[in-house]
Enzyme design. Structure first.
Site: not given
Length: 317
Positions: A58-60
């Site tokens: 889950s990307s920043q």
């Protein structure tokens, strides 16, 4: 806890309508392992799936919010996402584009794609469609798109995406550079027959599977024998090779040496020179433009990536 993330995003200058979308979507619902809620809503990358064979993150959130900001994501837009993962970013974008908008998200891993489908169904999100497959081909049946939003590192922006993007539409994309192994993100706008854009920032995403991650191998098959033409000395050759990589989509490599595999010629790049076999007008034109721009690196140039047209650069951003 989501309010904490909202205020983090506001510190980055993110617009209210984008920051508020993060308030509406529970990030924890897209994670297959348990984290403390205080950790889930930190502005960090989280592992969303890992079974020892396949892996997704889950990307920043701040980076995703900035990507949304840069492409001007808004109500009613149609978005093609490449690299859907377990679905969190697509779900957030679904709140930004609203009921009249649509997010079509492509995930290469069928296993992870099916998890993403279940996640959005469980939350009752109806304006997201997940497609399991190779993002290289896009999803033509739902085109044209206002935005192509890429959350994996890719080797190129393929012509399939260009075709499926509206005139004036935007692409935000991290590109895998083969020489330096960097993964800078670029923002492009379609001005047929070009994508015109520039460097935004450095990133580090999972590298795409399928054709989006094997350009060197595909281009290697294009190499053919041509008679030697001439040799040209190069200043800052590594910078020029990266421009060739970004602009032509025809770079390949054999035993540590990089080549341009053109339709009518091959260019071999050495430390301080390049050797042209056959004809390579695209490379010679690009070299002339680059010299006139003072041998600048791509961070300080405007890129005009051509589709059925020679790519070129302009000196001012």
């Amino acid at each position: 806890m989501r309010e904490k993330l909202f205020w983090i995003l506001k510190k980055y200058g993110v617009s209210d309508h984008i920051a508020k979308a993060f308030l509406e979507i529970p990030r924890e619902e897209f994670l297959t392992k348990s984290y403390p809620l205080s950790y889930v809503y930190e502005d960090i990358v989280l592992v969303s799936y890992d079974d020892g064979e396949e892996y997704s993150t889950s990307s920043q959130p701040s980076l995703m919010a900035l990507f949304m900001e840069w492409v001007g994501l808004d109500k009613g837009m149609r978005v093609l996402e490449i690299g859907g993962g377990t679905g969190y970013n697509a779900a957030v974008m679904s709140r930004v584009v609203g009921e009249k908008g649509l997010v079509v998200s492509v995930e290469y891993s069928r296993k992870i794609c099916e998890i993403a489908k279940r996640n959005v169904e469980r939350l009752g999100i109806e304006n997201v469609i997940f497609v399991c497959g190779d993002g290289y081909y896009g999803v033509p049946e739902f085109s044209p798109y206002d935005v192509i939003f890429v959350t994996v590192g890719v080797d190129e922006v393929p012509e399939t995406w260009f075709t499926q993007l509206k005139e004036g539409g935007r692409v935000i994309v991290p590109i895998n550079l083969k020489l330096s192994r960097r993964q800078p993100a670029f923002l492009f706008k379609k001005k047929d027959p070009y994508l015109v854009g520039n460097y935004k920032l450095e990133t580090r995403f999972i590298t795409a599977g399928g054709n989006l991650g094997n350009l060197l191998e595909r281009n290697r098959k294009l190499l053919r024998e041509f008679p030697f033409n001439r040799e040209i000395l190069l200043v800052r050759s590594h910078i020029f090779v990266e421009l060739v990589d970004l602009l032509t989509r025809r770079l390949t490599e054999i035993d540590g040496t990089f080549y341009y595999a053109g339709p009518n010629g091959v260019v071999e790049f050495l430390d301080d020179r390049m050797r042209i076999y056959g004809d390579a007008p695209e490379i010679e034109n690009l070299l002339t433009q680059w010299e006139s721009c003072g041998y600048r690196s791509f961070e300080y140039l405007m890129l005009h990536v051509g589709y059925n047209a020679f790519s070129h650069i302009s000196c001012s951003i």
